[in-house]
Design a protein around this motif. Sequence first.
Motif, PDB file in Angstrom:
ATOM      1  N   TYR A 127      -6.169 -16.111  -7.570  1.00  0.00           N
ATOM      2  CA  TYR A 127      -6.199 -15.751  -6.152  1.00  0.00           C
ATOM      3  C   TYR A 127      -5.897 -14.266  -5.988  1.00  0.00           C
ATOM      4  O   TYR A 127      -5.031 -13.719  -6.670  1.00  0.00           O
ATOM      5  CB  TYR A 127      -5.202 -16.602  -5.371  1.00  0.00           C
ATOM      6  N   HIS A 128      -6.594 -13.634  -5.072  1.00  0.00           N
ATOM      7  CA  HIS A 128      -6.469 -12.196  -4.893  1.00  0.00           C
ATOM      8  C   HIS A 128      -5.123 -11.840  -4.263  1.00  0.00           C
ATOM      9  O   HIS A 128      -4.584 -12.577  -3.431  1.00  0.00           O
ATOM     10  CB  HIS A 128      -7.610 -11.672  -4.029  1.00  0.00           C
ATOM     11  N   GLN A 129      -4.600 -10.705  -4.674  1.00  0.00           N
ATOM     12  CA  GLN A 129      -3.328 -10.218  -4.162  1.00  0.00           C
ATOM     13  C   GLN A 129      -3.413  -8.728  -3.869  1.00  0.00           C
ATOM     14  O   GLN A 129      -4.175  -7.992  -4.511  1.00  0.00           O
ATOM     15  CB  GLN A 129      -2.218 -10.481  -5.185  1.00  0.00           C
ATOM     16  N   PRO A 130      -2.626  -8.257  -2.898  1.00  0.00           N
ATOM     17  CA  PRO A 130      -2.563  -6.811  -2.665  1.00  0.00           C
ATOM     18  C   PRO A 130      -1.859  -6.128  -3.831  1.00  0.00           C
ATOM     19  O   PRO A 130      -1.244  -6.777  -4.679  1.00  0.00           O
ATOM     20  CB  PRO A 130      -1.745  -6.709  -1.361  1.00  0.00           C
ATOM     21  N   TYR A 131      -1.926  -4.819  -3.863  1.00  0.00           N
ATOM     22  CA  TYR A 131      -1.271  -4.060  -4.924  1.00  0.00           C
ATOM     23  C   TYR A 131       0.209  -3.899  -4.564  1.00  0.00           C
ATOM     24  O   TYR A 131       0.574  -3.064  -3.727  1.00  0.00           O
ATOM     25  CB  TYR A 131      -1.934  -2.691  -5.080  1.00  0.00           C
ATOM     26  N   VAL A 132       1.043  -4.722  -5.169  1.00  0.00           N
ATOM     27  CA  VAL A 132       2.479  -4.678  -4.884  1.00  0.00           C
ATOM     28  C   VAL A 132       3.252  -4.394  -6.166  1.00  0.00           C
ATOM     29  O   VAL A 132       2.855  -4.811  -7.263  1.00  0.00           O
ATOM     30  CB  VAL A 132       2.983  -5.988  -4.235  1.00  0.00           C
ATOM     31  N   TYR A 133       4.379  -3.689  -6.007  1.00  0.00           N
ATOM     32  CA  TYR A 133       5.221  -3.305  -7.131  1.00  0.00           C
ATOM     33  C   TYR A 133       6.688  -3.420  -6.726  1.00  0.00           C
ATOM     34  O   TYR A 133       7.011  -3.437  -5.534  1.00  0.00           O
ATOM     35  CB  TYR A 133       4.923  -1.862  -7.557  1.00  0.00           C
ATOM     36  N   TYR A 134       7.539  -3.480  -7.730  1.00  0.00           N
ATOM     37  CA  TYR A 134       8.982  -3.585  -7.490  1.00  0.00           C
ATOM     38  C   TYR A 134       9.687  -2.362  -8.061  1.00  0.00           C
ATOM     39  O   TYR A 134       9.447  -1.971  -9.207  1.00  0.00           O
ATOM     40  CB  TYR A 134       9.529  -4.846  -8.162  1.00  0.00           C
ATOM     41  N   LEU A 135      10.548  -1.742  -7.246  1.00  0.00           N
ATOM     42  CA  LEU A 135      11.396  -0.651  -7.707  1.00  0.00           C
ATOM     43  C   LEU A 135      12.854  -1.045  -7.487  1.00  0.00           C
ATOM     44  O   LEU A 135      13.235  -1.386  -6.362  1.00  0.00           O
ATOM     45  CB  LEU A 135      11.095   0.647  -6.948  1.00  0.00           C
ATOM     46  N   PRO A 136      13.693  -1.008  -8.531  1.00  0.00           N
ATOM     47  CA  PRO A 136      15.107  -1.362  -8.358  1.00  0.00           C
ATOM     48  C   PRO A 136      15.870  -0.328  -7.546  1.00  0.00           C
ATOM     49  O   PRO A 136      16.838  -0.661  -6.853  1.00  0.00           O
ATOM     50  CB  PRO A 136      15.638  -1.448  -9.793  1.00  0.00           C
ATOM     51  N   HIS A 137      15.447   0.949  -7.637  1.00  0.00           N
ATOM     52  CA  HIS A 137      16.050   2.032  -6.868  1.00  0.00           C
ATOM     53  C   HIS A 137      14.974   3.059  -6.547  1.00  0.00           C
ATOM     54  O   HIS A 137      14.035   3.252  -7.329  1.00  0.00           O
ATOM     55  CB  HIS A 137      17.189   2.707  -7.652  1.00  0.00           C
ATOM     56  N   TRP A 138      15.119   3.744  -5.421  1.00  0.00           N
ATOM     57  CA  TRP A 138      14.158   4.770  -5.036  1.00  0.00           C
ATOM     58  C   TRP A 138      14.801   5.687  -4.007  1.00  0.00           C
ATOM     59  O   TRP A 138      15.886   5.394  -3.501  1.00  0.00           O
ATOM     60  CB  TRP A 138      12.864   4.147  -4.506  1.00  0.00           C
ATOM     61  N   THR A 139      14.141   6.805  -3.695  1.00  0.00           N
ATOM     62  CA  THR A 139      14.704   7.817  -2.792  1.00  0.00           C
ATOM     63  C   THR A 139      13.868   7.925  -1.531  1.00  0.00           C
ATOM     64  O   THR A 139      12.645   8.104  -1.592  1.00  0.00           O
ATOM     65  CB  THR A 139      14.773   9.182  -3.490  1.00  0.00           C
ATOM     66  N   LEU A 140      14.532   7.839  -0.389  1.00  0.00           N
ATOM     67  CA  LEU A 140      13.883   7.971   0.916  1.00  0.00           C
ATOM     68  C   LEU A 140      14.184   9.352   1.483  1.00  0.00           C
ATOM     69  O   LEU A 140      15.326   9.808   1.486  1.00  0.00           O
ATOM     70  CB  LEU A 140      14.398   6.895   1.872  1.00  0.00           C
ATOM     71  N   ASN A 141      13.138  10.013   1.964  1.00  0.00           N
ATOM     72  CA  ASN A 141      13.265  11.320   2.604  1.00  0.00           C
ATOM     73  C   ASN A 141      13.088  11.133   4.111  1.00  0.00           C
ATOM     74  O   ASN A 141      11.981  10.943   4.597  1.00  0.00           O
ATOM     75  CB  ASN A 141      12.201  12.272   2.052  1.00  0.00           C
ATOM     76  N   GLU A 142      14.193  11.161   4.829  1.00  0.00           N
ATOM     77  CA  GLU A 142      14.159  10.992   6.281  1.00  0.00           C
ATOM     78  C   GLU A 142      14.498  12.315   6.943  1.00  0.00           C
ATOM     79  O   GLU A 142      15.643  12.756   6.966  1.00  0.00           O
ATOM     80  CB  GLU A 142      15.149   9.913   6.735  1.00  0.00           C
ATOM     81  N   ASN A 143      13.455  12.987   7.434  1.00  0.00           N
ATOM     82  CA  ASN A 143      13.619  14.283   8.096  1.00  0.00           C
ATOM     83  C   ASN A 143      14.336  15.284   7.212  1.00  0.00           C
ATOM     84  O   ASN A 143      15.214  16.043   7.666  1.00  0.00           O
ATOM     85  CB  ASN A 143      14.369  14.110   9.424  1.00  0.00           C
ATOM     86  N   GLY A 144      13.980  15.293   5.929  1.00  0.00           N
ATOM     87  CA  GLY A 144      14.562  16.248   5.008  1.00  0.00           C
ATOM     88  C   GLY A 144      15.855  15.812   4.356  1.00  0.00           C
ATOM     89  O   GLY A 144      16.348  16.476   3.446  1.00  0.00           O
ATOM     90  N   LYS A 145      16.422  14.718   4.808  1.00  0.00           N
ATOM     91  CA  LYS A 145      17.656  14.204   4.225  1.00  0.00           C
ATOM     92  C   LYS A 145      17.321  13.095   3.237  1.00  0.00           C
ATOM     93  O   LYS A 145      16.653  12.119   3.588  1.00  0.00           O
ATOM     94  CB  LYS A 145      18.583  13.667   5.315  1.00  0.00           C
ATOM     95  N   LEU A 146      17.795  13.254   2.006  1.00  0.00           N
ATOM     96  CA  LEU A 146      17.484  12.301   0.954  1.00  0.00           C
ATOM     97  C   LEU A 146      18.607  11.290   0.802  1.00  0.00           C
ATOM     98  O   LEU A 146      19.792  11.646   0.853  1.00  0.00           O
ATOM     99  CB  LEU A 146      17.273  13.025  -0.383  1.00  0.00           C
ATOM    100  N   ARG A 147      18.240  10.032   0.623  1.00  0.00           N
ATOM    101  CA  ARG A 147      19.237   9.014   0.323  1.00  0.00           C
ATOM    102  C   ARG A 147      18.631   7.973  -0.610  1.00  0.00           C
ATOM    103  O   ARG A 147      17.434   7.693  -0.560  1.00  0.00           O
ATOM    104  CB  ARG A 147      19.779   8.364   1.588  1.00  0.00           C
ATOM    105  N   THR A 148      19.485   7.423  -1.454  1.00  0.00           N
ATOM    106  CA  THR A 148      19.043   6.428  -2.416  1.00  0.00           C
ATOM    107  C   THR A 148      19.034   5.050  -1.778  1.00  0.00           C
ATOM    108  O   THR A 148      20.005   4.652  -1.134  1.00  0.00           O
ATOM    109  CB  THR A 148      19.958   6.415  -3.651  1.00  0.00           C
ATOM    110  N   GLU A 149      17.929   4.344  -1.935  1.00  0.00           N
ATOM    111  CA  GLU A 149      17.787   2.984  -1.423  1.00  0.00           C
ATOM    112  C   GLU A 149      17.786   2.015  -2.606  1.00  0.00           C
ATOM    113  O   GLU A 149      17.478   2.383  -3.732  1.00  0.00           O
ATOM    114  CB  GLU A 149      16.494   2.827  -0.629  1.00  0.00           C
TER     115      GLU A 149
END
Length: 224
Positions: A127-149
């Motif tokens: 069955y077809h699936q979208p392209y999905v991946y898992y990251l245990p940790h990643w970095t979000l850039n919110e208006n120039g401020k970085l935080r680890t998610e």
Amino acid sequence: MTNRGGASIERREGKESMRRALSLIALLPVVLTACSLNHRPTLSPTRMAEFWEEPADFAQRDLLHGPGGAALAPDPNESYVLLEVDTTGFSRGYDVRDGTGRKWSVKLGPESRTEVVVSRIVWAMGYHQPYVYYLPHWTLNENGKLRTEGSARFRLSSTQKNLGVWSWRNNPFLDTQPFAGLFVLMTILNNWDIKSQQNAVYRFEREGQDPRERYVIKDLGASL
């Protein structure tokens, strides 16, 4: 400082998810049989391929990276620019853009792990699936401020366009064995969130390939 307790819990959860995945993959012959026995050839192979294709290449499939392969995987070391906060659904999430301009739908929380594992099983069974991946940790850039998610499911939206919803009760594949097989598979996977809003018709567009329309069941985090 390393959170050893949290890392230990995540490893145990990862091993448990893998154990369940291997057990369910072992049921592949059951689902394939449901899809092939007494098949009623009411649709052309080209039409049926929009919904299900026999996984004849199962032994060669990359179940770690899924249908998108390693080439499309998000980079865990870069920062992702926040485009919009997603407040719908059980788990919160974001729409983000990476450094190459690709856009991603990101889901946080425990469903992120389950969704990727179940997506791989569903894809393994044809069955077809979208392209999905898992990251245990990643970095979000919110208006120039970085935080680890923390852990998140990344679903690529740049190369797979959502054309709309398809209905469980009214679709071109109702009288086929692969459609019945999908119901069997959802029961085996204990997916309690089966509803048409979770279904989509995607147009997949990749360089060097013709665009393809595929009927997809997505958002599989409410399983297992």
